[in-house]
Design a protein around this motif. Sequence first.
Motif, PDB file in Angstrom:
ATOM      1  N   PRO A  95     -17.367  16.784  -8.139  1.00 25.10           N
ATOM      2  CA  PRO A  95     -17.537  18.163  -8.686  1.00 25.10           C
ATOM      3  C   PRO A  95     -18.185  17.936  -9.922  1.00 25.10           C
ATOM      4  N   GLN A  96     -18.925  18.881 -10.454  1.00 27.22           N
ATOM      5  CA  GLN A  96     -19.506  19.035 -11.720  1.00 27.22           C
ATOM      6  C   GLN A  96     -18.739  18.732 -12.967  1.00 27.22           C
ATOM      7  N   GLU A  97     -19.234  18.350 -13.973  1.00 28.67           N
ATOM      8  CA  GLU A  97     -18.304  18.109 -15.059  1.00 28.67           C
ATOM      9  C   GLU A  97     -18.792  19.178 -16.188  1.00 28.67           C
ATOM     10  N   ASN A  98     -17.972  19.880 -17.059  1.00 28.63           N
ATOM     11  CA  ASN A  98     -18.403  20.714 -18.176  1.00 28.63           C
ATOM     12  C   ASN A  98     -18.682  19.920 -19.397  1.00 28.63           C
ATOM     13  N   ALA A  99     -18.803  20.488 -20.413  1.00 32.69           N
ATOM     14  CA  ALA A  99     -19.506  19.706 -21.638  1.00 32.69           C
ATOM     15  C   ALA A  99     -18.457  18.840 -22.230  1.00 32.69           C
ATOM     16  N   GLY A 100     -17.141  19.053 -21.879  1.00 31.63           N
ATOM     17  CA  GLY A 100     -16.157  18.335 -22.439  1.00 31.63           C
ATOM     18  C   GLY A 100     -15.916  16.849 -21.502  1.00 31.63           C
ATOM     19  N   GLY A 101     -16.621  16.859 -20.408  1.00 23.62           N
ATOM     20  CA  GLY A 101     -16.382  15.623 -19.558  1.00 23.62           C
ATOM     21  C   GLY A 101     -15.419  15.768 -18.450  1.00 23.62           C
ATOM     22  N   VAL A 118     -13.629  26.052 -11.116  1.00 27.89           N
ATOM     23  CA  VAL A 118     -14.223  26.735 -10.045  1.00 27.89           C
ATOM     24  C   VAL A 118     -13.128  27.335  -9.034  1.00 27.89           C
ATOM     25  N   THR A 119     -13.677  28.824  -8.807  1.00 20.97           N
ATOM     26  CA  THR A 119     -12.939  29.356  -7.671  1.00 20.97           C
ATOM     27  C   THR A 119     -13.847  29.880  -6.716  1.00 20.97           C
ATOM     28  N   LEU A 120     -13.567  29.225  -5.480  1.00 15.49           N
ATOM     29  CA  LEU A 120     -14.263  29.686  -4.238  1.00 15.49           C
ATOM     30  C   LEU A 120     -13.712  30.505  -3.390  1.00 15.49           C
ATOM     31  N   GLU A 121     -14.674  31.657  -3.204  1.00 13.43           N
ATOM     32  CA  GLU A 121     -14.318  32.677  -2.173  1.00 13.43           C
ATOM     33  C   GLU A 121     -14.487  32.538  -0.740  1.00 13.43           C
ATOM     34  N   TRP A 122     -13.374  32.140  -0.140  1.00  8.61           N
ATOM     35  CA  TRP A 122     -13.427  31.636   1.513  1.00  8.61           C
ATOM     36  C   TRP A 122     -13.077  32.969   2.351  1.00  8.61           C
ATOM     37  N   TRP A 123     -13.821  33.318   3.099  1.00  6.49           N
ATOM     38  CA  TRP A 123     -13.493  34.409   4.074  1.00  6.49           C
ATOM     39  C   TRP A 123     -13.474  33.832   5.485  1.00  6.49           C
ATOM     40  N   HIS A 124     -12.310  34.028   6.284  1.00  2.00           N
ATOM     41  CA  HIS A 124     -12.407  33.898   7.625  1.00  2.00           C
ATOM     42  C   HIS A 124     -11.336  34.791   8.399  1.00  2.00           C
ATOM     43  N   LEU A 125     -11.478  34.527   9.814  1.00  3.24           N
ATOM     44  CA  LEU A 125     -10.922  35.555  10.423  1.00  3.24           C
ATOM     45  C   LEU A 125      -9.764  34.732  11.464  1.00  3.24           C
ATOM     46  N   ALA A 165     -23.443  29.522  -4.118  1.00  2.35           N
ATOM     47  CA  ALA A 165     -22.191  28.897  -4.292  1.00  2.35           C
ATOM     48  C   ALA A 165     -21.984  27.481  -4.861  1.00  2.35           C
ATOM     49  N   PRO A 166     -21.032  27.323  -5.755  1.00  2.00           N
ATOM     50  CA  PRO A 166     -21.233  25.715  -6.310  1.00  2.00           C
ATOM     51  C   PRO A 166     -20.865  24.665  -5.270  1.00  2.00           C
ATOM     52  N   LYS A 167     -21.424  23.433  -5.742  1.00  2.76           N
ATOM     53  CA  LYS A 167     -21.225  22.202  -5.051  1.00  2.76           C
ATOM     54  C   LYS A 167     -20.050  22.156  -4.093  1.00  2.76           C
ATOM     55  N   GLU A 168     -18.723  22.447  -4.792  1.00  4.41           N
ATOM     56  CA  GLU A 168     -17.616  22.241  -4.411  1.00  4.41           C
ATOM     57  C   GLU A 168     -17.407  22.765  -3.076  1.00  4.41           C
ATOM     58  N   ALA A 169     -18.417  23.980  -2.785  1.00  4.37           N
ATOM     59  CA  ALA A 169     -18.051  24.684  -1.231  1.00  4.37           C
ATOM     60  C   ALA A 169     -18.488  23.797  -0.385  1.00  4.37           C
ATOM     61  N   VAL A 170     -19.750  23.161  -0.748  1.00  3.98           N
ATOM     62  CA  VAL A 170     -20.098  22.242   0.421  1.00  3.98           C
ATOM     63  C   VAL A 170     -19.045  21.020   0.351  1.00  3.98           C
ATOM     64  N   ALA A 171     -18.535  20.653  -0.379  1.00 10.72           N
ATOM     65  CA  ALA A 171     -17.499  19.744  -0.256  1.00 10.72           C
ATOM     66  C   ALA A 171     -16.371  20.115   0.328  1.00 10.72           C
ATOM     67  N   PHE A 172     -15.908  21.320   0.360  1.00  8.15           N
ATOM     68  CA  PHE A 172     -14.892  21.900   1.180  1.00  8.15           C
ATOM     69  C   PHE A 172     -15.284  21.781   2.739  1.00  8.15           C
ATOM     70  N   VAL A 173     -16.440  22.311   2.863  1.00  4.29           N
ATOM     71  CA  VAL A 173     -16.926  22.226   4.175  1.00  4.29           C
ATOM     72  C   VAL A 173     -16.849  20.914   4.887  1.00  4.29           C
ATOM     73  N   LYS A 174     -17.323  19.720   4.098  1.00  3.98           N
ATOM     74  CA  LYS A 174     -17.266  18.459   4.705  1.00  3.98           C
ATOM     75  C   LYS A 174     -15.721  18.141   4.953  1.00  3.98           C
TER      76      LYS A 174
END
Length: 427
Positions: A26-32, A37-44, A327-336
């Motif tokens: 995951p990316q880091e904020n200015a404080g390290g 991050v909130t990921l919106e995930w739609w599925h059926l 989407a943020p990079k965390e979305a791709v991480a969740f897919v993997k």
Amino acid sequence: MKRTCVFIAAAVLIAGCGGGGGTAEPQENAGGSPAKVTLEWWHLSTAEPLKSLWAQRAKEFEAKNPNVTIKATVLENDAYKAKLTTITQSGNAPDLFATWGGGVLQQQIEAGLVKDISSDVADVLGNFTPAALSAYQFDGKTYGLPTDIGMVGFWYNKKHFEQAGITEPPATWSAFLEDVKKLKAAGITPIALAGKEKWPGHYYWAYLAMRIAGLPALQQAGVDHDFTKPDFVAAGQQVKALADLQPFQKGHLGAAYSTPDGQSATVSNGKAAMELMGQWAPSVQTSAGKGLGDDLGFFPFPAVEGGKGSAGEAFGGGGGLAVGVDAPKEAVAFVKFMTEMGNHSKAVESGGVLPVLKGEESAVKDPNLKQVATMLADASGYQLYLDQAYPPAVGAQVNDSVAELIAGTKTPEEVGQDITEVAKSEG
């Protein structure tokens, strides 16, 4: 940009050795510390076991990535399609969303709504079977990863067949029609159909078009947008021949698929002998109704005598996860994370999905699903659902036209003309 229709007509292979992916940092904020991050995930996946399994995967990912919160929106099939269409038409897409790939995904890609994840998933692409990946790859780029693959076929009640004097599943279309008559004569409703939702009905016309015209003809129709040819009309005539036997349950035109009084439950509760449905049928039957247990059987769509298509060719698809372009990079991480061997094989073991990773075959426990997996492994060709292989407007017209054919309000010739008209306008 001119849109092209996507057709999958390749040998399906489910074999090889396994592997697993990893989770992106995951990316880091200015404080390290990692940024929230909130990921919106739609599925059926509204039925068990996937409903609970996917929720569990989300919790596990959140535990591994404390900065991430996953907000899931779970809708049934028609509601999902409608809501996703509405939001994508507005120029947006969820961070993560379920997709069947094909022409619908391609149109979303062309609209700039889907992230190209090729470089992000390059390290895990070799873990997937080519057939499972193919619906999510365009022009050498990857826009999603598969979570399921399978085929549509007939799920039937063995006791009902025995009561009607049917000793083995029909191998030809003419034998299938005769078996429908035998079931009716025995006082058994032959087939359950969710006429209200339309997409289950399109399976009949699509499979008959495959069997009569052959896969090359379907591929050509994707180029010339012509569905008025004799073999396509013949497919419609055979759908009409079936509908003329009145094989479906009472009220089928207003029936849904997964509701307690819908198509799946009608079979599951013993009120109809069979349904034409995908590999998810057993889990939805159990969720919507009582379940048939050992009385549930499976057989592939029959061959059509004199047809150009092979009975070894499969029609169907699976499911995958795509990532919104913003989407943020965390979305791709969740897919993997969802498609790692250790995680995905648990879903296979549950009977919720079929293998998409090489070496996952041993995780299939259900005997009917093993039969489906074996048929996929031996398939001589593979065709994606027509309402996903085409752009949305064309797929919707296929569903609408076949529903009208089944209802008796359109002729086989009019079905071909209506689909052709929309396909040409989209092409």
